[in-house]
Design a protein around this motif. Structure first.
Motif, mmCIF file in Angstrom:
data_model
loop_
_atom_site.group_PDB
_atom_site.id
_atom_site.type_symbol
_atom_site.label_atom_id
_atom_site.label_comp_id
_atom_site.label_asym_id
_atom_site.label_seq_id
_atom_site.Cartn_x
_atom_site.Cartn_y
_atom_site.Cartn_z
ATOM 1 N N LEU A 1 0.833 -1.211 0.000
ATOM 2 C CA LEU A 1 0.000 0.000 0.000
ATOM 3 C C LEU A 1 0.865 1.258 0.000
ATOM 4 C CD1 LEU A 1 -2.788 -1.111 2.510
ATOM 5 C CD2 LEU A 1 -3.041 -0.752 0.061
ATOM 6 N N ASN A 2 1.987 1.221 0.714
ATOM 7 C CA ASN A 2 2.897 2.383 0.709
ATOM 8 C C ASN A 2 3.454 2.627 -0.685
ATOM 9 O OD1 ASN A 2 2.924 3.586 3.282
ATOM 10 N ND2 ASN A 2 4.034 1.819 4.082
ATOM 11 N N ARG A 3 3.803 1.568 -1.385
ATOM 12 C CA ARG A 3 4.297 1.727 -2.767
ATOM 13 C C ARG A 3 3.218 2.319 -3.670
ATOM 14 N NH1 ARG A 3 8.355 -3.083 -4.462
ATOM 15 N NH2 ARG A 3 9.695 -2.905 -2.660
ATOM 16 N N ARG A 4 2.012 1.822 -3.509
ATOM 17 C CA ARG A 4 0.892 2.339 -4.315
ATOM 18 C C ARG A 4 0.674 3.824 -4.009
ATOM 19 N NH1 ARG A 4 -1.888 2.353 -8.575
ATOM 20 N NH2 ARG A 4 -4.131 2.282 -8.448
ATOM 21 N N ASN A 5 0.759 4.173 -2.732
ATOM 22 C CA ASN A 5 0.623 5.567 -2.319
ATOM 23 C C ASN A 5 1.722 6.424 -2.954
ATOM 24 O OD1 ASN A 5 -0.151 7.874 -0.611
ATOM 25 N ND2 ASN A 5 1.784 7.434 0.386
ATOM 26 N N ASN A 6 2.954 5.931 -2.942
ATOM 27 C CA ASN A 6 4.071 6.696 -3.512
ATOM 28 C C ASN A 6 3.867 6.935 -5.010
ATOM 29 O OD1 ASN A 6 5.253 6.817 -1.039
ATOM 30 N ND2 ASN A 6 6.644 5.100 -1.386
ATOM 31 N N ARG A 7 3.362 5.913 -5.705
ATOM 32 C CA ARG A 7 3.100 6.089 -7.146
ATOM 33 C C ARG A 7 2.039 7.161 -7.382
ATOM 34 N NH1 ARG A 7 3.692 0.411 -7.839
ATOM 35 N NH2 ARG A 7 1.458 0.111 -7.722
ATOM 36 N N LEU A 8 0.966 7.102 -6.598
ATOM 37 C CA LEU A 8 -0.100 8.088 -6.763
ATOM 38 C C LEU A 8 0.380 9.489 -6.377
ATOM 39 C CD1 LEU A 8 -3.173 6.066 -5.463
ATOM 40 C CD2 LEU A 8 -2.849 6.939 -7.758
ATOM 41 N N GLU A 9 1.217 9.574 -5.357
ATOM 42 C CA GLU A 9 1.762 10.883 -4.973
ATOM 43 C C GLU A 9 2.676 11.433 -6.069
ATOM 44 O OE1 GLU A 9 2.566 12.300 -0.876
ATOM 45 O OE2 GLU A 9 2.747 10.158 -0.493
ATOM 46 N N GLY A 10 3.435 10.544 -6.703
ATOM 47 C CA GLY A 10 4.276 10.973 -7.827
ATOM 48 C C GLY A 10 3.425 11.518 -8.958
ATOM 49 N N SER A 11 2.320 10.849 -9.239
ATOM 50 C CA SER A 11 1.392 11.304 -10.274
ATOM 51 C C SER A 11 0.791 12.656 -9.888
ATOM 52 C CB SER A 11 0.299 10.247 -10.446
ATOM 53 O OG SER A 11 -0.735 10.724 -11.220
ATOM 54 N N LEU A 12 0.513 12.815 -8.612
ATOM 55 C CA LEU A 12 -0.047 14.077 -8.102
ATOM 56 C C LEU A 12 0.958 15.213 -8.265
ATOM 57 C CD1 LEU A 12 -2.557 15.135 -6.617
ATOM 58 C CD2 LEU A 12 -1.421 14.583 -4.486
ATOM 59 N N ASP A 13 2.211 14.965 -7.922
ATOM 60 C CA ASP A 13 3.258 15.991 -8.068
ATOM 61 C C ASP A 13 3.403 16.412 -9.521
ATOM 62 O OD1 ASP A 13 3.742 15.906 -5.378
ATOM 63 O OD2 ASP A 13 5.428 14.508 -5.544
ATOM 64 N N GLU A 14 3.389 15.425 -10.409
ATOM 65 C CA GLU A 14 3.503 15.711 -11.839
ATOM 66 C C GLU A 14 2.342 16.585 -12.311
ATOM 67 O OE1 GLU A 14 2.915 12.276 -14.273
ATOM 68 O OE2 GLU A 14 4.191 13.051 -15.863
ATOM 69 N N LEU A 15 1.148 16.260 -11.845
ATOM 70 C CA LEU A 15 -0.039 17.035 -12.229
ATOM 71 C C LEU A 15 0.055 18.471 -11.721
ATOM 72 C CD1 LEU A 15 -2.949 17.044 -13.446
ATOM 73 C CD2 LEU A 15 -3.731 16.554 -11.126
ATOM 74 N N VAL A 16 0.468 18.629 -10.475
ATOM 75 C CA VAL A 16 0.558 19.975 -9.884
ATOM 76 C C VAL A 16 1.545 20.833 -10.665
ATOM 77 C CG1 VAL A 16 1.346 21.253 -7.844
ATOM 78 C CG2 VAL A 16 -0.174 19.295 -7.581
ATOM 79 N N LEU A 17 2.723 20.275 -10.967
ATOM 80 C CA LEU A 17 3.724 21.034 -11.730
ATOM 81 C C LEU A 17 3.194 21.432 -13.101
ATOM 82 C CD1 LEU A 17 6.998 19.115 -10.859
ATOM 83 C CD2 LEU A 17 6.379 21.448 -10.199
ATOM 84 N N THR A 18 2.500 20.492 -13.734
ATOM 85 C CA THR A 18 1.968 20.770 -15.079
ATOM 86 C C THR A 18 0.871 21.821 -15.039
ATOM 87 O OG1 THR A 18 2.417 18.467 -15.620
ATOM 88 C CG2 THR A 18 1.019 19.670 -17.140
ATOM 89 N N LEU A 19 -0.051 21.680 -14.105
ATOM 90 C CA LEU A 19 -1.163 22.634 -14.017
ATOM 91 C C LEU A 19 -0.663 24.049 -13.726
ATOM 92 C CD1 LEU A 19 -3.987 20.723 -12.087
ATOM 93 C CD2 LEU A 19 -3.739 21.068 -14.540
ATOM 94 N N LYS A 20 0.348 24.147 -12.880
ATOM 95 C CA LYS A 20 0.879 25.475 -12.528
ATOM 96 C C LYS A 20 1.433 26.195 -13.759
ATOM 97 C CE LYS A 20 2.319 25.334 -7.755
ATOM 98 N NZ LYS A 20 3.500 25.186 -6.915
ATOM 99 N N ARG A 21 1.942 25.429 -14.708
ATOM 100 C CA ARG A 21 2.480 26.055 -15.931
ATOM 101 C C ARG A 21 1.369 26.631 -16.802
ATOM 102 N NH1 ARG A 21 6.054 21.907 -18.856
ATOM 103 N NH2 ARG A 21 5.408 20.471 -17.277
ATOM 104 N N TYR A 22 0.179 26.035 -16.704
ATOM 105 C CA TYR A 22 -0.920 26.463 -17.590
ATOM 106 C C TYR A 22 -1.912 27.416 -16.914
ATOM 107 C CZ TYR A 22 0.704 23.098 -20.953
ATOM 108 O OH TYR A 22 1.473 22.431 -21.860
ATOM 109 N N VAL A 23 -1.662 27.749 -15.667
ATOM 110 C CA VAL A 23 -2.573 28.677 -14.959
ATOM 111 C C VAL A 23 -2.292 30.109 -15.391
ATOM 112 C CG1 VAL A 23 -3.105 29.630 -12.699
ATOM 113 C CG2 VAL A 23 -2.933 27.179 -12.998
#
Length: 196
Positions: free
Chosen positions: A174-196
């Motif tokens: 479950l910790n590994r799954r959480n880390n993958r989802l958090e990585g996806s979240l970080d990627e999304l945040v960085l990308t969205l900030k560029r387009y705001v």
């Protein structure tokens, strides 16, 4: 029916320590199943990064999927102000809320998996104390009474390990799954900030 009665007899031989051990196991597995379903829901049929950017640019139709990226984008689109700095903070805030939800109960699962062998050890100690009490009263001549204490010690140890080993394995998964989802979240945040 016979299996249930044999299981009941087996658990009964473990003595009173089996009660907290069983409760620990039930609680831990309930949390594990809850996290598995939650992670599955967050990762399943979610927006791709491109779809998230497109939704941000067009501010189109409401997003119907319930995945992690969808939730962030939907939340942002509802609260968007049009001010660059404030909108970036809004994205960060949404991500922080989702991060807390992702990590929810993971530490409790790890603690319960770590506590189970300690309950097993406690049962070992109480079982050996029972055995020594029998030896103190009857000497070594009453093998049946001595066997009760030894059974209690061994059954609780075995049960503690049976709860802990899969619990630790599931906690790590479950910790590994959480880390993958958090990585996806970080990627999304960085990308969205560029387009705001």
């Amino acid at each position: 029916m016979e299996l249930i009665s044999k299981t009941y007899e087996y658990l009964l031989q473990g003595g009173p320590v089996m009660v907290p051990l069983i409760l620990t196991s039930v609680w831990m597995w309930a949390l594990i199943l809850e996290r598995m379903f939650y992670f599955r829901r967050m990762g399943r049929s979610d927006l791709s990064l491109g779809e998230a950017i497109e939704a941000l640019k067009t501010q189109g139709a409401p997003i119907k999927t319930g995945g992690l990226r969808s939730r962030i984008v939907s939340s942002f689109l509802k609260g968007r102000t049009g001010r660059n700095r404030l909108d970036k903070s809004l994205i960060e805030h949404g991500a922080m809320k989702e991060r807390l939800m992702l990590k929810r109960n993971l530490s409790v699962i790890a603690i319960l998996a770590a506590v189970a062998p300690l309950f097993g050890l406690l049962g070992t100690v109480t079982g050996m104390m029972t055995t020594f009490d029998v030896i103190g009263i009857f000497g070594t001549g009453n093998a049946k009474a001595m066997a009760g204490g030894i059974s209690e010690a061994l059954i609780t140890t075995q049960s503690g390990l049976l709860v802990a080993i899969p619990g630790l394995f599931m906690s790590e998964m479950l910790n590994r799954r959480n880390n993958r989802l958090e990585g996806s979240l970080d990627e999304l945040v960085l990308t969205l900030k560029r387009y705001v």
